[in-house]
Scaffold this motif. Sequence first.
Motif, PDB file in Angstrom:
ATOM      1  N   ALA A 105      36.085  33.965  36.583  1.00 57.45           N
ATOM      2  CA  ALA A 105      36.895  35.006  35.944  1.00 57.45           C
ATOM      3  C   ALA A 105      36.164  36.343  35.968  1.00 57.45           C
ATOM      4  O   ALA A 105      36.730  37.367  36.389  1.00 57.45           O
ATOM      5  CB  ALA A 105      37.222  34.599  34.511  1.00 57.45           C
ATOM      6  N   ARG A 135      38.329  39.459  35.504  1.00 61.92           N
ATOM      7  CA  ARG A 135      39.305  38.933  34.551  1.00 61.92           C
ATOM      8  C   ARG A 135      38.621  38.504  33.256  1.00 61.92           C
ATOM      9  O   ARG A 135      37.445  38.197  33.241  1.00 61.92           O
ATOM     10  CB  ARG A 135      40.044  37.734  35.165  1.00 61.92           C
ATOM     11  N   PRO A 171      37.879  35.724  30.798  1.00 61.93           N
ATOM     12  CA  PRO A 171      37.895  34.248  30.879  1.00 61.93           C
ATOM     13  C   PRO A 171      38.886  33.594  29.909  1.00 61.93           C
ATOM     14  O   PRO A 171      39.379  32.495  30.174  1.00 61.93           O
ATOM     15  CB  PRO A 171      36.450  33.860  30.533  1.00 61.93           C
ATOM     16  N   ILE A 225      42.313  32.118  31.021  1.00 61.36           N
ATOM     17  CA  ILE A 225      42.422  30.897  31.837  1.00 61.36           C
ATOM     18  C   ILE A 225      42.314  29.663  30.945  1.00 61.36           C
ATOM     19  O   ILE A 225      41.360  29.511  30.184  1.00 61.36           O
ATOM     20  CB  ILE A 225      41.337  30.879  32.931  1.00 61.36           C
ATOM     21  N   ILE A 252      41.285  30.816  40.385  1.00 62.26           N
ATOM     22  CA  ILE A 252      41.052  31.810  39.330  1.00 62.26           C
ATOM     23  C   ILE A 252      40.911  33.206  39.937  1.00 62.26           C
ATOM     24  O   ILE A 252      41.473  34.181  39.415  1.00 62.26           O
ATOM     25  CB  ILE A 252      39.800  31.429  38.501  1.00 62.26           C
ATOM     26  N   THR A 280      46.266  31.026  35.711  1.00 64.86           N
ATOM     27  CA  THR A 280      46.116  31.049  34.253  1.00 64.86           C
ATOM     28  C   THR A 280      45.937  29.623  33.709  1.00 64.86           C
ATOM     29  O   THR A 280      45.475  29.445  32.593  1.00 64.86           O
ATOM     30  CB  THR A 280      47.323  31.709  33.569  1.00 64.86           C
TER      31      THR A 280
END
Length: 226
Positions: free
Chosen positions: A19, A24, A26, A29, A208, A213
Motif C-alpha cells: 500500500a 495508498r 493501508p 485494504i 494492491i 480494496t
Amino acid sequence: MSEIKENLLRVMERIDSAARRSGRDPSEIKLVAVSKTVEAARIKEAIEAGVSILGENYVQEAKKKIEEIGRSVAWYFIGHLQLNKAKYVIHLFDMIHSLDNIPLAEELSRRAEQADRMIKVLIEINLSGEATKFGTDEGEILNLARRILQLSHLSLEGLMTMPPYFDSPEMSRPYYVKLRELKERLVREGIPMKELSMGMSNDFEIAIEEGATYVRVGTAIFGPRK
C-alpha cells in the motif's frame, strides 16, 4: 507465537508495504482470510491472531463452521454461487463476492427481502475467458450492474475477479489493471461502487498496487491445503 499468527503478521506487513509503495493508505485494504477446507480450530486461532473477515467457497461447509465459530467475525461468500443456494447464503453471509448473472441477483434480492436483510454484493467478472473460471463476461457487466441497482435488497459494492494462476505474480497485473478500469468506467456511467476484490496468496501485492480494496488470502495464512 503460533504459525498462523506468524503468517498473519507477515501478510499484514506485506499489505502495509504494498500500500505505501503505491501511495495508498493501508487501512483501505481489507484482508479476507480464505478458510475453505480449514478446520474450525485453526480458524479460531486465526481469529485470535486478528483475522476479522473469513472467506468461504462452499455453503454446506461454511454453515457448519459458522454454527461452531459464531459471528464475532464477518463471513463472506467467495465461491461460485448456484441459484438453488441463494436461500441459504442470505442467512449465512455478510457479503457475496461472486454474483455473476441477473437471475441469481433477482433470486438473492427476493430471498433477502423475505429475510428482511440488505445484502452487499460484488460482481464477479471472468477477464481471462477461461472455461474453468466463473464470472460474467465483460460485455454483460453494465446490464447486470444496472439490474442490481434496481433490486431493493442488494447493495452493489464493486467488482471481483480471479486471473489464471501464474508462477510470476507480475503476470497477473494486466487483469487487475483491467478490473480497476472497468470499475472506473462503471462509475462514469453513473453506477456507484468503491470495492475491488482481487489478489490471492501468490499475487496480492500486485493487486494492491493496482487498487485492490479486498485481498483474498488463504495459503499464506493457513499453509498449503491438504
